[in-house]
Design a protein around this motif. Structure first.
Motif, PDB file in Angstrom:
ATOM      1  N   MET A   5       0.938  -1.127   0.038  1.00  0.00           N
ATOM      2  CA  MET A   5       0.090  -0.146  -0.033  1.00  0.00           C
ATOM      3  C   MET A   5       0.917   1.359   0.058  1.00  0.00           C
ATOM      4  SD  MET A   5      -3.141   1.333   2.564  1.00  0.00           S
ATOM      5  CE  MET A   5      -1.929   1.658   3.876  1.00  0.00           C
ATOM      6  N   GLY A   6       0.686   2.039  -0.638  1.00  0.00           N
ATOM      7  CA  GLY A   6       1.246   3.535  -1.052  1.00  0.00           C
ATOM      8  C   GLY A   6       0.443   4.472  -0.535  1.00  0.00           C
ATOM      9  N   PHE A   7       0.768   5.618   0.034  1.00  0.00           N
ATOM     10  CA  PHE A   7       0.058   6.591   0.608  1.00  0.00           C
ATOM     11  C   PHE A   7       0.848   7.765   0.723  1.00  0.00           C
ATOM     12  CE2 PHE A   7       1.684   4.292   3.931  1.00  0.00           C
ATOM     13  CZ  PHE A   7       2.193   5.153   4.890  1.00  0.00           C
ATOM     14  N   SER A   8       0.226   8.970   0.728  1.00  0.00           N
ATOM     15  CA  SER A   8       0.784  10.404   1.023  1.00  0.00           C
ATOM     16  C   SER A   8       0.740  10.634   2.661  1.00  0.00           C
ATOM     17  CB  SER A   8      -0.053  11.522   0.381  1.00  0.00           C
ATOM     18  OG  SER A   8       0.121  11.272  -1.041  1.00  0.00           O
ATOM     19  N   THR A   9       1.587  11.319   2.996  1.00  0.00           N
ATOM     20  CA  THR A   9       1.669  11.955   4.455  1.00  0.00           C
ATOM     21  C   THR A   9       1.925  13.346   4.599  1.00  0.00           C
ATOM     22  OG1 THR A   9       4.134  11.703   4.592  1.00  0.00           O
ATOM     23  CG2 THR A   9       2.801   9.654   5.246  1.00  0.00           C
ATOM     24  N   SER A  10       1.475  13.929   5.750  1.00  0.00           N
ATOM     25  CA  SER A  10       1.733  15.477   5.973  1.00  0.00           C
ATOM     26  C   SER A  10       1.197  15.864   7.353  1.00  0.00           C
ATOM     27  CB  SER A  10       0.845  16.290   4.946  1.00  0.00           C
ATOM     28  OG  SER A  10       1.183  17.710   4.937  1.00  0.00           O
ATOM     29  N   SER A  11       1.876  16.596   7.697  1.00  0.00           N
ATOM     30  CA  SER A  11       1.439  17.209   9.076  1.00  0.00           C
ATOM     31  C   SER A  11       1.885  18.716   9.096  1.00  0.00           C
ATOM     32  CB  SER A  11       2.355  16.339  10.301  1.00  0.00           C
ATOM     33  OG  SER A  11       1.946  17.006  11.630  1.00  0.00           O
ATOM     34  N   GLY A  12       0.981  19.392  10.054  1.00  0.00           N
ATOM     35  CA  GLY A  12       1.374  20.849  10.311  1.00  0.00           C
ATOM     36  C   GLY A  12       2.426  21.327  11.110  1.00  0.00           C
ATOM     37  N   MET A  13       3.177  20.144  11.594  1.00  0.00           N
ATOM     38  CA  MET A  13       4.366  20.399  12.551  1.00  0.00           C
ATOM     39  C   MET A  13       5.516  19.495  12.216  1.00  0.00           C
ATOM     40  SD  MET A  13       2.488  18.855  16.024  1.00  0.00           S
ATOM     41  CE  MET A  13       0.942  19.686  15.751  1.00  0.00           C
ATOM     42  N   GLY A  14       6.698  19.812  12.767  1.00  0.00           N
ATOM     43  CA  GLY A  14       7.661  18.876  12.786  1.00  0.00           C
ATOM     44  C   GLY A  14       8.421  18.630  11.238  1.00  0.00           C
ATOM     45  N   GLY A  15       8.149  19.692  10.387  1.00  0.00           N
ATOM     46  CA  GLY A  15       8.822  19.590   9.083  1.00  0.00           C
ATOM     47  C   GLY A  15       8.301  18.410   8.186  1.00  0.00           C
ATOM     48  N   SER A  57       4.661  14.118   1.430  1.00  0.00           N
ATOM     49  CA  SER A  57       5.606  12.901   0.704  1.00  0.00           C
ATOM     50  C   SER A  57       4.971  11.678   0.761  1.00  0.00           C
ATOM     51  CB  SER A  57       6.648  13.012   2.059  1.00  0.00           C
ATOM     52  OG  SER A  57       7.123  14.044   2.417  1.00  0.00           O
ATOM     53  N   ALA A  58       5.621  10.706   0.203  1.00  0.00           N
ATOM     54  CA  ALA A  58       5.234   9.592  -0.265  1.00  0.00           C
ATOM     55  C   ALA A  58       5.799   8.482   0.461  1.00  0.00           C
ATOM     56  CB  ALA A  58       5.358   9.553  -1.782  1.00  0.00           C
ATOM     57  N   ARG A  59       4.872   7.528   0.970  1.00  0.00           N
ATOM     58  CA  ARG A  59       5.705   6.280   1.554  1.00  0.00           C
ATOM     59  C   ARG A  59       4.655   4.997   1.238  1.00  0.00           C
ATOM     60  NH1 ARG A  59       6.355   8.128   8.146  1.00  0.00           N
ATOM     61  NH2 ARG A  59       7.254  10.145   7.598  1.00  0.00           N
ATOM     62  N   ILE A  60       5.390   4.140   1.596  1.00  0.00           N
ATOM     63  CA  ILE A  60       4.710   2.592   1.419  1.00  0.00           C
ATOM     64  C   ILE A  60       4.937   1.635   2.690  1.00  0.00           C
ATOM     65  CG2 ILE A  60       5.164   2.659  -1.349  1.00  0.00           C
ATOM     66  CD1 ILE A  60       7.809   0.886  -0.634  1.00  0.00           C
ATOM     67  N   THR A  61       3.921   0.801   2.651  1.00  0.00           N
ATOM     68  CA  THR A  61       3.863  -0.085   3.815  1.00  0.00           C
ATOM     69  C   THR A  61       3.493  -1.502   2.994  1.00  0.00           C
ATOM     70  OG1 THR A  61       3.033  -0.778   5.879  1.00  0.00           O
ATOM     71  CG2 THR A  61       1.650   0.316   4.406  1.00  0.00           C
ATOM     72  N   GLY A  62       3.381  -2.647   3.522  1.00  0.00           N
ATOM     73  CA  GLY A  62       2.853  -3.878   3.188  1.00  0.00           C
ATOM     74  C   GLY A  62       2.876  -4.934   4.092  1.00  0.00           C
ATOM     75  N   ARG A  63       2.594  -6.092   3.668  1.00  0.00           N
ATOM     76  CA  ARG A  63       2.560  -7.177   4.460  1.00  0.00           C
ATOM     77  C   ARG A  63       2.908  -8.670   3.626  1.00  0.00           C
ATOM     78  NH1 ARG A  63      -1.322  -9.101   6.965  1.00  0.00           N
ATOM     79  NH2 ARG A  63      -1.780 -11.164   6.108  1.00  0.00           N
ATOM     80  N   LEU A  64       3.321  -9.407   4.244  1.00  0.00           N
ATOM     81  CA  LEU A  64       3.423 -10.904   3.505  1.00  0.00           C
ATOM     82  C   LEU A  64       2.421 -11.584   3.637  1.00  0.00           C
ATOM     83  CD1 LEU A  64       7.333 -11.812   4.896  1.00  0.00           C
ATOM     84  CD2 LEU A  64       6.545 -10.885   2.439  1.00  0.00           C
ATOM     85  N   ALA A  65       1.999 -12.413   2.809  1.00  0.00           N
ATOM     86  CA  ALA A  65       0.694 -13.348   2.924  1.00  0.00           C
ATOM     87  C   ALA A  65       0.989 -14.212   4.130  1.00  0.00           C
ATOM     88  CB  ALA A  65       0.950 -14.378   1.678  1.00  0.00           C
ATOM     89  N   VAL A  66       1.947 -14.394   4.664  1.00  0.00           N
ATOM     90  CA  VAL A  66       2.150 -15.277   5.915  1.00  0.00           C
ATOM     91  C   VAL A  66       2.060 -14.383   7.397  1.00  0.00           C
ATOM     92  CG1 VAL A  66       3.342 -16.991   4.918  1.00  0.00           C
ATOM     93  CG2 VAL A  66       4.648 -15.245   6.252  1.00  0.00           C
ATOM     94  N   ASP A  67       1.915 -13.149   7.120  1.00  0.00           N
ATOM     95  CA  ASP A  67       1.766 -12.227   8.331  1.00  0.00           C
ATOM     96  C   ASP A  67       0.321 -12.292   9.039  1.00  0.00           C
ATOM     97  OD1 ASP A  67       4.172 -11.134   7.980  1.00  0.00           O
ATOM     98  OD2 ASP A  67       3.625  -9.296   7.177  1.00  0.00           O
ATOM     99  N   PRO A  68       0.289 -11.881  10.329  1.00  0.00           N
ATOM    100  CA  PRO A  68      -0.897 -12.005  10.837  1.00  0.00           C
ATOM    101  C   PRO A  68      -2.010 -11.248   9.955  1.00  0.00           C
ATOM    102  CG  PRO A  68       0.714 -11.817  12.478  1.00  0.00           C
ATOM    103  CD  PRO A  68       1.317 -11.552  11.212  1.00  0.00           C
ATOM    104  N   LEU A  69      -3.303 -11.469   9.908  1.00  0.00           N
ATOM    105  CA  LEU A  69      -4.417 -10.916   9.302  1.00  0.00           C
ATOM    106  C   LEU A  69      -4.399  -9.694   9.750  1.00  0.00           C
ATOM    107  CD1 LEU A  69      -7.058 -13.785   8.597  1.00  0.00           C
ATOM    108  CD2 LEU A  69      -5.405 -12.969   6.942  1.00  0.00           C
ATOM    109  N   SER A  70      -4.842  -8.745   8.741  1.00  0.00           N
ATOM    110  CA  SER A  70      -5.183  -7.255   9.146  1.00  0.00           C
ATOM    111  C   SER A  70      -3.914  -6.182   9.667  1.00  0.00           C
ATOM    112  CB  SER A  70      -6.458  -7.239  10.010  1.00  0.00           C
ATOM    113  OG  SER A  70      -7.548  -7.676   9.416  1.00  0.00           O
ATOM    114  N   THR A  71      -2.835  -6.814   9.459  1.00  0.00           N
ATOM    115  CA  THR A  71      -1.538  -6.174  10.001  1.00  0.00           C
ATOM    116  C   THR A  71      -0.690  -5.762   8.803  1.00  0.00           C
ATOM    117  OG1 THR A  71      -0.157  -8.257  10.020  1.00  0.00           O
ATOM    118  CG2 THR A  71      -1.429  -7.551  12.050  1.00  0.00           C
ATOM    119  N   LEU A  72      -0.147  -4.430   8.972  1.00  0.00           N
ATOM    120  CA  LEU A  72       0.758  -4.072   8.125  1.00  0.00           C
ATOM    121  C   LEU A  72       2.043  -3.657   8.548  1.00  0.00           C
ATOM    122  CD1 LEU A  72      -1.640  -1.434   6.103  1.00  0.00           C
ATOM    123  CD2 LEU A  72      -0.684  -3.440   5.188  1.00  0.00           C
TER     124      LEU A  72
END
Length: 244
Positions: free
Chosen positions: A155-165, A169-184
């Protein structure tokens, strides 16, 4: 194969009926008949999923996600499921993955809500998914998902915050098929922005996570970021999971 389209239905906002603590994904199965168009069929299925909150920054404003150094906020595009559903058949297993933006904490913190549907002899049903909100200090939105030939999900997504610089930006996360369900897993930065968008609120429209058909392992992710100066750019990243 039929064509599939989907929309989310927050029953507290959009109406409809779901059990307590659940909302709906409406899945449309379209089977065109080009020889006899009147014989084309369309079937809608209501699939119950864990509850989500679509009231992100209210239901009437596009100015939502804060940025550093400006009062201009960005559109979280909460109205629709992001990008077409991604279909994958691995052996006898058929999956559809998708995502959209929700209010993660009830206080207008943008968070991706992702899901995987699985098909069985009785049709499509929810397998896994939830909002992705590892912290409450960063807005995450504009999700796009893909699934490779091993059943790994990215899963890719955008990130931003009004503080902390934390510029858009663009980030990615994901899961292996063997990972516990509903976890990234912990997210990785694809492109860190160094500026804020000040001209208007529109953002991305849209990002995309797709799998390269040459190996059915390599994910390609395209999205937007802002360099210094406030003029948006497109970033493209390619990656795959170990062992695929």
């Amino acid at each position: 194969m039929p064509a599939y389209a989907a929309r989310h239905r927050d029953t507290e906002v959009h109406g409809g009926t779901a059990p307590a603590g659940r909302d709906l994904i409406e899945l449309f199965e379209l089977k065109p008949n080009f020889s006899n168009p009147s014989n084309s069929t369309s079937v809608r299925r209501n699939i119950t999923v864990p509850d989500f909150n679509s009231r992100l920054c209210g239901l009437s404003t596009f100015d939502c996600v804060p940025q550093p150094g400006t009062t201009q906020r960005l559109d979280a595009i909460r109205e629709v499921i992001m990008q077409p559903l991604q279909y994958r058949r691995n052996g006898s297993t058929e999956s559809l993955v998708g995502g959209f933006s929700v209010d993660g904490n009830g206080a207008d913190l943008a968070a991706p809500y992702w899901f995987e549907l699985r098909r069985s002899s009785t049709g499509w049903s929810y397998r896994q998914g939830q909002r992705y909100m590892p912290t409450t200090t960063l807005n995450r939105w504009l999700p796009s998902l893909g699934i490779d030939r091993q059943g790994n999900i990215a899963m890719g997504f955008s990130t931003s915050s009004g503080m902390g610089g934390n510029y858009p930006s663009a980030r990615i996360t994901g899961r292996l098929a063997v990972d516990p369900l509903s976890t990234l897993r912990t997210a990785t930065s694809v492109k860190a922005g160094t500026g804020s968008q000040t001209a208007n609120e529109r953002w991305g429209d849209y990002a995309a996570m797709t799998v390269d058909p040459s190996d059915n392992c390599t994910f390609w992710f395209t999205s937007e970021y802002i360099p210094a100066g406030g003029r948006w750019r497109t970033t493209i990243g390619a990656f795959k999971f170990p062992g695929c």
